[in-house]
Write a protein that holds these residues in place. Structure first.
Motif, PDB file in Angstrom:
ATOM      1  N   TYR A  60       0.829  -1.207   0.000  1.00 15.36           N
ATOM      2  CA  TYR A  60       0.000   0.000   0.000  1.00 15.36           C
ATOM      3  C   TYR A  60       0.868   1.264   0.000  1.00 15.36           C
ATOM      4  O   TYR A  60       0.658   2.175  -0.814  1.00 15.36           O
ATOM      5  CB  TYR A  60      -0.916  -0.002   1.219  1.00 15.36           C
ATOM      6  N   LEU A  61       1.866   1.307   0.894  1.00 14.18           N
ATOM      7  CA  LEU A  61       2.691   2.516   1.000  1.00 14.18           C
ATOM      8  C   LEU A  61       3.662   2.668  -0.167  1.00 14.18           C
ATOM      9  O   LEU A  61       3.994   3.789  -0.562  1.00 14.18           O
ATOM     10  CB  LEU A  61       3.460   2.512   2.326  1.00 14.18           C
ATOM     11  N   ALA A  62       4.096   1.560  -0.737  1.00 10.10           N
ATOM     12  CA  ALA A  62       5.029   1.623  -1.873  1.00 10.10           C
ATOM     13  C   ALA A  62       4.293   1.875  -3.191  1.00 10.10           C
ATOM     14  O   ALA A  62       4.893   2.349  -4.157  1.00 10.10           O
ATOM     15  CB  ALA A  62       5.823   0.327  -1.971  1.00 10.10           C
ATOM     16  N   GLY A  63       3.000   1.528  -3.227  1.00 13.97           N
ATOM     17  CA  GLY A  63       2.257   1.644  -4.471  1.00 13.97           C
ATOM     18  C   GLY A  63       2.724   0.637  -5.501  1.00 13.97           C
ATOM     19  O   GLY A  63       2.597   0.850  -6.711  1.00 13.97           O
ATOM     20  N   SER A  64       3.277  -0.477  -5.023  1.00 11.95           N
ATOM     21  CA  SER A  64       3.800  -1.506  -5.923  1.00 11.95           C
ATOM     22  C   SER A  64       3.768  -2.856  -5.221  1.00 11.95           C
ATOM     23  O   SER A  64       3.961  -2.937  -4.000  1.00 11.95           O
ATOM     24  CB  SER A  64       5.244  -1.172  -6.329  1.00 11.95           C
TER      25      SER A  64
END
Length: 203
Positions: free
Chosen positions: A135-139
Motif C-alpha cells: 500500500y505505502l510503496a504503491g507496488s
C-alpha cells in the motif's frame, strides 16, 4: 595487533545493493510466535554472517552485511506487523532502491511449517505486514520468501490468536530446516537468481 575475535566481519564498500526484510512484532512476548517467522529467518541469517541486527534506524533494527557477494541491509521493522511498510519505505528511500531490490520474508498460513514459497512479486495474500508495504510503496513488485506456519487447526479459532501462538516441537524442527533453505534461497535471490531459488526451494 591481532584482530579481535569479537570484531565484526568487514562489509564490502559502496552503497547497499539490496535490502532483506524480515517481518514480525517486537517484544519478548512475540519472539517464538508464528507471526515472527520473518524475524527468525533474519536472526539465523545474521548469525550465519557474523553480524548483529542491533542498529536503530528506519523505525527498526538493522545491520549491514556482505551476502552473496553484495552489500545488503538486514532490516527488522519495529513498527509492529501492521505498519511494517513505514520502516521498509524509509529504508528504500534512503538507499534509493526499487521494490525489485527489496526482499521480504514473512509468514504464510496457507503453507505447512517446513514449507516455503518464493515469488518475484504478487498480492499480499492476506498478510497484514505485506499489505501495508504494498500500500505505502504503491507496488507489489517485491520479491518475497513466504514461510509456512500452518492453517488454523479449527475454523472457529481467531486468526490473530493462531498467528500469535507458538510452534509444536515437530513444527519447530520442520521450521528450522525451512529457515536454512530460506537462507540459501535468499543468497540466490540477492545474486539475481530468483528463478533458480524458486526451482530449488518452492514446496
Amino acid at each position: 595487533m591481532l584482530k579481535s575475535i569479537f570484531s565484526r566481519p568487514a562489509v564490502i564498500p559502496g552503497p547497499v545493493q539490496a535490502i532483506i526484510v524480515g517481518l514480525g512484532n517486537p517484544g519478548r512476548q512475540y519472539e517464538q510466535t508464528r507471526h515472527n517467522t520473518g524475524f527468525m529467518v533474519l536472526d539465523r541469517l545474521a548469525e550465519t554472517l557474523g553480524v548483529k541486527i542491533d542498529r536503530l534506524k528506519f523505525k527498526g533494527l538493522c545491520a549491514e552485511a556482505t551476502f552473496g557477494g553484495k552489500k545488503v541491509l538486514l532490516l527488522k521493522p519495529s513498527t509492529f506487523m501492521n505498519l511494517s511498510g513505514q520502516s521498509v519505505i524509509e529504508a528504500m528511500r534512503f538507499y534509493k532502491l526499487p521494490p525489485e531490490q527489496v526482499i521480504i520474508v514473512f509468514d504464510d498460513i496457507s503453507l505447512a511449517p517446513g514449507h516455503l514459497r518464493i515469488r518475484r512479486k504478487g498480492s499480499d495474500g492476506g498478510q497484514n505486514g505485506m499489505k501495508n508495504i504494498i500500500y505505502l510503496a504503491g507496488s507489489d513488485a517485491f520479491p518475497r520468501v513466504k514461510m509456512g506456519i500452518g492453517a488454523k487447526p479449527n475454523p472457529e479459532w481467531n486468526l490473530a490468536d493462531w498467528v500469535l501462538s507458538t510452534f509444536s516441537a515437530q513444527e519447530a524442527k520442520n521450521l528450522s530446516e525451512a529457515i536454512d533453505h530460506a537462507i540459501q534461497a535468499l543468497e540466490l535471490m540477492v545474486q539475481g537468481k530468483t528463478d533458480e531459488a524458486m526451482n530449488r526451494f518452492n514446496s
